[in-house]
Each structure stands twice: as structure tokens, then as C-alpha cells.
Design an enzyme around this catalytic site. Structure first.
Site, PDB file in Angstrom:
ATOM      1  N   HIS A  60      23.205  -5.240 -34.815  1.00 60.84           N
ATOM      2  CA  HIS A  60      23.045  -4.743 -33.451  1.00 60.84           C
ATOM      3  C   HIS A  60      21.699  -5.142 -32.853  1.00 60.84           C
ATOM      4  O   HIS A  60      21.562  -5.188 -31.628  1.00 60.84           O
ATOM      5  CB  HIS A  60      23.245  -3.229 -33.429  1.00 60.84           C
ATOM      6  N   ASP A  61      20.730  -5.443 -33.697  1.00 60.95           N
ATOM      7  CA  ASP A  61      19.464  -5.976 -33.187  1.00 60.95           C
ATOM      8  C   ASP A  61      19.611  -7.449 -32.835  1.00 60.95           C
ATOM      9  O   ASP A  61      19.359  -7.857 -31.700  1.00 60.95           O
ATOM     10  CB  ASP A  61      18.348  -5.793 -34.214  1.00 60.95           C
ATOM     11  N   SER A  70      14.325  -5.236 -30.660  1.00 56.33           N
ATOM     12  CA  SER A  70      14.513  -4.529 -29.383  1.00 56.33           C
ATOM     13  C   SER A  70      15.400  -3.304 -29.523  1.00 56.33           C
ATOM     14  O   SER A  70      15.299  -2.355 -28.737  1.00 56.33           O
ATOM     15  CB  SER A  70      15.097  -5.478 -28.332  1.00 56.33           C
ATOM     16  N   HIS A 190      32.701  -3.747 -42.571  1.00 58.44           N
ATOM     17  CA  HIS A 190      33.408  -2.495 -42.294  1.00 58.44           C
ATOM     18  C   HIS A 190      33.966  -1.866 -43.573  1.00 58.44           C
ATOM     19  O   HIS A 190      34.687  -0.864 -43.498  1.00 58.44           O
ATOM     20  CB  HIS A 190      34.531  -2.737 -41.284  1.00 58.44           C
TER      21      HIS A 190
END
Length: 342
Positions: A60-61, A70, A190
Site C-alpha cells: 500500500h506504500d 507516504s 491473501h
């Protein structure tokens, strides 16, 4: 004989180093990475859910603005408090306190982006029992912008169809596009972690994309969609293997009969076993079966766990190497805010 004994001793030392494990964990020549490893081990021992959170955090970064830390920002001069943490697709993102603790140890010897990448690598190593390990260099810099809207525009959605997933991974704007094979490889993450009801509610009704009926019934029993109307948004594990015995019974899931390692919380190829019998949470998981090549890779990784381990490690190296896209980059003193000059 003396020379032979010395040689044998040297080989044993080298093998021990290459194995990479000691009682305290994996050794690194780099002091920063040693500190990261120790803090990750400590955090995971205290709270096992930290491991999957750290693996998720690096994706996700790096998928938004490149690997620039961020995703860690609470506020910026340009975005205010509407940072990536507020993005709908970042619901449940965690592990920030671990990153903070590591930053306290390493100071400005490493960027926050480096810490995220190293921590995810170590979490994957631990969660896989040492079967997934890769080396990555430092040298990343931290960005000074962070936007929830940009995150939601760039991160893949759990209800994407296959073409949307393919286009998302193939986007060259990140500095490096990802193939369908790498999409299938990274989806194997996952096998760990949790998901909120809002992310899979579309799978619980009669018109959902194909899902095993027993699994669907177990999900409806554990997390009725009506809970969302009351402001509740509970979680289940991404992997039915990690659910309780009672849930697995409701879902008619027997990991041993499936050929899956029954140990809960392991980062492994169980995702592929589950997908091929429609026992996966997200629409974006199931749609991999609608493409011939992607479906063939699902079957390949189901039957070749060592191959998936190796390919996942390679994909994580590539992910962790996505270049930061900002014009203003720094090494943050506090991972939650840019340095004062910005």
C-alpha cells in the site's frame, strides 16, 4: 587433519550464516537491518497480527507514489489530514506503531520508506518459516505528500474484474509495470491477514460472483451484511484456513484434506488451493480464474509451493524497488509528518 577440521568449521559457519537464522533471528551485516529485524520479531511475538499488517503495508506504500513512506503520514502541508491513511482502500491498515518503534531505534540512519520495506521482508520471512527471504538495498527517500484520493485511484479494489486488475498492475506510471504472472503471485499474500465486511459484502448475496455455498453461508453467519447498517464493520481472516474450528466446520473446510498446511497464520501457497475451490473472500481473487493464463498459474502455484515462494520473493523485490515519484524527498525524522521545512 588440522586443516581439514578448520575447513569443516569454516563451512559450518558459512552454512549457518546462509541459513540466516539464530535463536535471536536472522543476521545482517547492516546495523539498520539488524535493528529492524529485532523490532519486527519483538512486535510479532507480542501480537501475531503485526506480521500480515507489515506485508500489506509495503504494497500500500509502494503502489502509491512509489516506495516513499507516504502511507505513514498523518498530515502534510499540502494534503492536511486527508492522507493515504484515510483512503477507503486502506481500511484496516496497521503496523504504524512498529514502524515508529523502529524509527526510534535507527533515527536518520534510514528513511521511513526503507523501514517499511525491510519490515515487510522480515515479516514475510518469519511468517513463511524462513521459506520466503530476499535481500533488498536501502537508500529510499521519504515523500512529503500523501493523498487519500490518489491512494483510492491507484490501489486495486476488491471488487475489480480481471481486466481492471490487469490494467492496474500493468500501469507504467509507477516506473515499472507488473505482469499477469506477478499479479497472481502477489495475490498469494491473501493467505494471511484479515478483511473487513465492507470489502467482501458483494460476495455474500445470491447474485455474487461464484463462491462455495458452504463458505458463503459461514461468512454470512459470522459477519451478517446487515451489520454495516448499524455502523459495524467486522473482520474475518483472508484465509479460511486461519478461521476457528467452528467456522471451518460451517464452511465444510478441512485443510488437511485440501492438502493445505493446517498451521494458522503461515504465508504459503494455501491461497491457490482455496481459490480453485471457490473459497476465497474477494471478487478480485476469484476473477483470476476467468483468465486462462492466470488460472493456469493458480494451478501451477497450488502444485508447486517452492516455486511460489521463490516467485513471491522476486515480486516483493520488484515491488520494494518502485521509485519514489515526488520532487521533494527527504529522510524524515518522524515517520508521521514531513520534516519542518515542508
Amino acid at each position: 587433519m588440522t586443516n581439514l577440521n578448520a575447513t569443516v568449521a569454516a563451512v559450518l559457519v558459512m552454512l549457518a550464516f546462509l541459513a540466516g537464522q539464530s535463536v535471536a533471528g536472522r543476521y545482517y551485516y547492516d546495523k539498520v537491518q539488524d535493528k529492524v529485524r529485532k523490532e519486527v520479531e519483538k512486535a510479532m511475538a507480542k501480537n501475531p497480527s503485526v506480521g500480515p499488517a507489515l506485508v500489506r503495508l509495503v504494497f500500500h506504500d509502494c503502489w502509491v507514489y512509489g516506495c516513499d513512506g507516504s502511507v505513514l503520514l498523518d498530515s502534510t502541508p499540502t494534503d492536511g489530514t486527508n492522507t493515504e491513511k484515510k483512503a477507503a482502500n486502506n481500511i484496516g491498515l496497521a503496523g504504524f506503531e512498529v514502524i515508529d518503534a523502529i524509527k526510534q531505534k535507527v533515527g536518520t540512519d534510514a528513511s521511513c520508506a526503507d523501514i517499511v520495506a525491510f519490515a515487510a521482508r522480515d515479516a514475510a520471512d518469519i511468517l513463511s518459516g524462513g521459506k520466503i527471504f530476499y535481500t533488498i538495498p536501502g537508500g529510499r527517500k521519504d515523500g512529503v505528500v500523501s493523498s487519500a484520493a490518489v491512494a483510492d485511484a491507484n490501489l486495486p479494489h476488491p471488487d475489480f474484474n480481471f481486466d481492471e486488475l490487469k490494467d492496474n498492475f500493468n500501469a507504467s506510471s509507477r516506473g515499472s509495470s507488473f505482469t499477469v504472472e506477478e499479479l497472481v503471485v502477489l495475490s498469494g499474500a491473501h493467505s494471511i491477514g484479515v478483511a473487513h465486511l465492507s470489502s467482501y459484502q458483494d460476495r455474500l448475496g445470491p447474485d455474487s460472483t461464484p463462491i462455495d455455498s458452504d463458505y458463503q453461508e459461514a461468512l454470512n453467519k459470522a459477519t451478517p451484511p446487515g451489520l454495516l447498517k448499524t455502523g459495524q464493520n467486522p473482520t474475518v481472516t483472508n484465509n479460511v484456513r486461519d478461521e476457528t474450528d467452528a467456522f471451518q466446520k460451517d464452511a465444510a473446510y478441512n485443510p488437511v484434506a485440501m492438502g493445505v498446511n493446517p498451521k494458522r497464520g503461515v504465508l504459503d501457497n494455501s491461497y491457490y488451493h482455496n481459490n480453485l475451490v471457490n473459497k476465497v473472500l474477494f471478487k478480485s481473487d476469484w476473477v483470476l480464474r476467468t483468465d486462462d493464463f492466470a488460472a493456469s498459474k493458480l494451478d501451477e502455484y497450488k502444485n508447486n509451493p517452492a516455486e511460489w515462494n521463490s516467485d513471491f520473493a522476486a515480486a516483493m523485490v520488484k515491488l520494494s524497488s518502485l521509485p519514489a515519484q515526488g520532487n521533494k524527498l527527504e529522510i524524515r525524522k518522524n515517520c508521521r509528518v514531513p520534516n519542518p521545512q515542508y
